[in-house]
Design a protein around this motif. Structure first.
Motif, PDB file in Angstrom:
ATOM      1  N   SER A  97      91.923  46.686   4.908  1.00 61.81           N
ATOM      2  CA  SER A  97      91.949  47.292   3.579  1.00 61.81           C
ATOM      3  C   SER A  97      90.599  47.929   3.240  1.00 61.81           C
ATOM      4  O   SER A  97      90.544  48.961   2.571  1.00 61.81           O
ATOM      5  N   ILE A  98      89.502  47.328   3.714  1.00 65.22           N
ATOM      6  CA  ILE A  98      88.199  47.964   3.463  1.00 65.22           C
ATOM      7  C   ILE A  98      88.154  49.323   4.147  1.00 65.22           C
ATOM      8  O   ILE A  98      87.727  50.320   3.559  1.00 65.22           O
ATOM      9  N   THR A  99      88.617  49.364   5.395  1.00 68.25           N
ATOM     10  CA  THR A  99      88.628  50.637   6.114  1.00 68.25           C
ATOM     11  C   THR A  99      89.461  51.665   5.351  1.00 68.25           C
ATOM     12  O   THR A  99      89.032  52.801   5.154  1.00 68.25           O
ATOM     13  N   TYR A 100      90.613  51.225   4.861  1.00 72.46           N
ATOM     14  CA  TYR A 100      91.478  52.146   4.124  1.00 72.46           C
ATOM     15  C   TYR A 100      90.789  52.644   2.853  1.00 72.46           C
ATOM     16  O   TYR A 100      90.731  53.847   2.580  1.00 72.46           O
ATOM     17  N   ASN A 103      88.054  54.974   3.574  1.00 74.07           N
ATOM     18  CA  ASN A 103      88.604  56.227   4.062  1.00 74.07           C
ATOM     19  C   ASN A 103      89.042  57.109   2.903  1.00 74.07           C
ATOM     20  O   ASN A 103      88.830  58.317   2.898  1.00 74.07           O
ATOM     21  N   GLN A 104      89.631  56.485   1.878  1.00 72.58           N
ATOM     22  CA  GLN A 104      90.040  57.235   0.686  1.00 72.58           C
ATOM     23  C   GLN A 104      88.850  57.923   0.023  1.00 72.58           C
ATOM     24  O   GLN A 104      88.990  58.931  -0.644  1.00 72.58           O
ATOM     25  N   ARG A 105      87.691  57.321   0.206  1.00 70.36           N
ATOM     26  CA  ARG A 105      86.513  57.831  -0.523  1.00 70.36           C
ATOM     27  C   ARG A 105      85.718  58.871   0.262  1.00 70.36           C
ATOM     28  O   ARG A 105      84.653  59.270  -0.174  1.00 70.36           O
ATOM     29  N   ALA A 112      77.966  57.934  -0.092  1.00 73.91           N
ATOM     30  CA  ALA A 112      77.976  56.842   0.891  1.00 73.91           C
ATOM     31  C   ALA A 112      76.556  56.441   1.282  1.00 73.91           C
ATOM     32  O   ALA A 112      76.236  55.270   1.420  1.00 73.91           O
ATOM     33  N   ARG A 113      75.681  57.426   1.433  1.00 74.69           N
ATOM     34  CA  ARG A 113      74.308  57.128   1.878  1.00 74.69           C
ATOM     35  C   ARG A 113      73.602  56.214   0.888  1.00 74.69           C
ATOM     36  O   ARG A 113      72.962  55.239   1.272  1.00 74.69           O
TER      37      ARG A 113
END
Ligand SMILES: Nc1ncnc2c1ncn2[C@@H]1O[C@H](COP(=O)(O)OP(=O)(O)OP(=O)(O)O)[C@@H](O)[C@H]1O
Ligand SMILES: [Mg+2]
Lengths: 415, 259
Positions: A97-100, A103-105, A112-113
């Motif tokens: 779910s974290i990956t998902y 990914n949405q973001r 992100a940086r």
């Protein structure tokens, strides 16, 4: 049974890598597409693709680690298939779910940086906090155990008493031995050995530093400097038996030749060997300090017609003195805290003496003596070790702080 | 000493001076005659060997590992590279001021007294006090520091430090003062003070100065030597070098077309 722990850890690592790879490639693709759509918007993605990947990896890593710890904690003693399945399931689900979510973001405006940098800073803070709290914990336990000791033995007796014989009655019906805890002879012994060690290491270390930094050619320096630093790598227990088996008997035999009798274990043999041990500490610190005196001061002195040794004595020492003092203080605190050599070579008798040819004892030796063998944990005898440890710690702490302050002040002066 | 009309007295006579750093020849045979009592300026692009040549006169190249000097350098007719000559004594006669002011980490007083002390120039405290005062006055620093002679020399401003270093050099009563870009770390006001000082000092001393400022060379020097890639290209009265150089390389350099 424990193999589940290994599996979970492996799974954690794999999901971190997978999360990174997944979102990294996804971000790469989207950024490339985006550039293709609008040529002008070359860098409109706030963060480069790597950061989207790192963010995913960090989040999975942190939450996965927490799940790992939580599982370890909750795990029933009997283990159990159901528990393990749930454990693994939760981990995989969280990672997915974290990956998902990440990914949405993956969008141009998502920072992100910034998030990754915050996470890194947070991790660093947590790690340094662990180190600080561990130290704090050790200090506090020293302090509390010492306080318990001072409940039983008055503080003033400990600090100013001149009688040290910590043997207590083992059974209540044994009479006559109450033990006395006057630490003066121990501190005197520590001090005596430290003085002997510094009398050896101070001048020799300093001469070596002067020779290496001002007189030795590059070739000589390249061989001699590492050779001396080997001394620093010898385990102290080796120094210890060297002192006990070689230096001690030699001194005893020499003294017998002059008609004295000297015990094999004496302040002088421990001190001499400890001196040899700290030579490299003094020589390499002083060498650094002397080298950091700027070359243009030397040139200025030579240009006035000063010789090498005049320059050394009057200009370089004037500049390097604070740093050299700092090096000496660090060496002293090393000498005071050193244990193995004195345990083996100095003896255990708590003599209050200034005579280096007698056996003396030191703080570290007594701590070892108090704690080895079968011990009752709350007898004054055992607790005395904490009090000694506390005093030792305070002394070396003060010395180190002074030394480091001096060294730092000195460094700032030239840059 | 020297009669203005007659041939000026020659302080240094150099013939075929070569300096090697290891295998690398930095100066390719320099012939030059440096006059006494006056300012000689060395100019030239970076790396052409000005500092190297300056260090020939007080044998400071001896302190650099791998540096070798050959050729003949006569000071007052005496070979300063003679085996029997002690470079330490030579350096008391030929002072040097460096690019970056380098006061010792000592008091202002001790900085100036350093040279006289090691050479035993004074016999009493009063004499030393007098010498320190005289040197500081001559370097134009006395008024600014006379109330704080015991405070550290490193606490002065850059321009003051440079004058302190000059006072330190003067205190051993040298005959020559070598200066390697002495103004490069100074602001215009401190530079102007330094130039005024050099103007005064040239009455008594033979001054050789390396500078990157054409204007400075033109203002303060009597003779100018132009170096290029380890060669002395041109040497003559400053006026002539700047108004009517005989060599096109000199011309290019002073008008800013090379270097
Ligand atoms: N200590 C040294 N070791 C090796 N080579 C050196 C050394 N000092 C100078 N050189 C070389 O000698 C040549 C002349 O250098 P020098 O310092 O005399 O130049 P310069 O004219 O003073 O330059 P600048 O105006 O930049 O100070 C240069 O090629 C330099 O690389
Ligand atoms: Mg130079």
């Amino acid at each position: 049974m424990n193999s589940i722990v290994a599996y979970i850890l492996m799974l954690l690592i794999i999901s971190v890598i997978a999360g990174f790879a997944f979102n990294f490639t996804a971000a790469q693709k989207r950024i490339t597409l985006y550039k293709g759509v609008d040529v002008k918007s070359e860098r409109v993605y706030h963060s480069q693709s790597g950061y989207h990947g790192y963010l995913t990896a960090w989040l999975i890593g942190i939450s996965g680690f927490l799940i790992f710890l939580g599982g370890l904690f909750l795990r029933p003693d009997t283990g159990g298939l159901i528990f393990n399945t749930v454990w693994i399931g939760v981990l995989i689900l969280t990672a997915a779910s974290i990956t998902y979510l990440c990914n949405q973001r993956i969008r141009p405006e998502f920072r992100a940086r910034t998030h990754v940098e915050r996470l890194v800073i947070g991790a660093l803070i947590v790690l340094s906090a662990i180190a600080v709290f561990t130290t704090l914990g050790i200090i506090l336990s020293l302090l509390f155990e010492s306080l318990r000791f001072f409940d039983k033995v008055p503080f003033t007796e400990f600090l100013f008493g001149t009688q040290w014989s910590p043997q207590m009655a083992l059974r209540a019906d044994q009479a006559g031995q109450s033990g006395s805890f006057g630490a003066v002879p121990i501190f005197a012994g520590t001090f005596l050995i430290m003085l002997i060690a510094m009398a050896i290491a101070g001048p020799i270390g300093l001469m070596i530093a002067v020779y290496l930094s001002e007189y030795a050619s590059k070739r000589v320096r390249a061989y001699v400097k590492p050779a001396i630093e080997i001394l620093a790598g010898i385990p102290t227990v080796v120094y210890g038996f060297f002192a006990l088996l070689t230096v001690g008997p030699t001194i005893r035999n020499l003294a017998e030749g002059f008609g004295f009798s000297v015990p094999t274990q004496s302040a002088i043999s421990a001190g001499v060997v400890m001196g040899v041990m700290i030579i490299p500490l003094i020589s390499s610190l002083s060498d650094d300090v002397i080298n950091s005196v700027p070359q243009n001061l030397r040139d200025g002195s030579y240009a006035l017609g000063a010789t090498k040794s005049e320059t050394m004595k009057k200009v370089i020492f004037a500049g390097a003195l604070p740093g050299i003092i700092g090096a000496f203080l660090l060496a002293i605190s090393r000498a005071i805290g050193e244990t193995m050599i004195v345990v083996m070579a100095a003896g255990r008798a708590a003599n209050l003496t200034g005579n280096p040819f007698e056996a003396v004892t030191t703080v570290t030796v007594q701590i070892v003596a108090l704690l080895t063998g079968d011990q009752e944990f709350d007898s004054p005898k055992t607790l005395a070790a904490f009090a000694l440890g506390l005093v030792l710690f305070v002394i070396t702490l003060i010395l180190n702080v002074i030394a480091l302050t001096i060294v730092r002040k000195y460094r700032e002066r030239y840059d | 000493m020297s009669d203005k009309k007659a041939e000026p007295y020659i302080k240094f006579r150099c013939k075929d001076v070569r300096v090697h750093y290891g295998q690398n020849e930095a100066l390719h045979g320099i012939d030059i005659e440096i006059p006494d009592n006056g300012v000689t300026a060395f100019i030239g692009p970076s790396g052409c060997g000005k500092s190297t040549f300056l260090r020939v006169f007080n044998r400071m190249n001896d302190t650099i590992e791998g540096a070798r000097v050959s050729g003949s350098i006569l000071m007052d007719g005496e070979d300063i590279y003679d085996k029997n000559l002690d470079p330490v004594l030579l350096r008391a006669r030929v002072g040097m001021v460096f690019q970056k002011p380098n006061p010792f980490p000592k008091s202002i007083y001790d900085n100036v007294a350093y040279g006289p002390k090691i050479h035993g120039l004074t016999t009493s405290k009063a004499e030393m006090d007098h010498l320190v005062e005289k040197s500081l006055k001559r370097a134009g620093l006395w008024a600014e520091v006379k109330d704080r002679l015991k405070s550290p020399g490193t606490g002065l401003s850059g321009g003051q430090q440079q004058r302190l270093v000059i006072a330190r050099a003067i205190a051993v009563s040298p005959e020559v003062i070598l200066m390697d870009e002495p103004a490069s770390a100074l602001d215009p006001i401190a530079t102007a003070k330094l130039e005024a000082l050099i103007d005064e000092l040239k009455e008594r001393y033979c001054i050789v100065i390396v500078t990157h400022s054409m204007a400075q060379a033109a203002r303060i020097s009597d003779k100018t030597a132009f170096f290029h890639m380890g060669d002395l290209v041109e040497f003559g009265p400053t006026e002539m070098i700047f108004t009517n150089p005989g060599n096109s390389r000199t011309q290019d350099y002073i008008t800013g077309r090379t270097g």
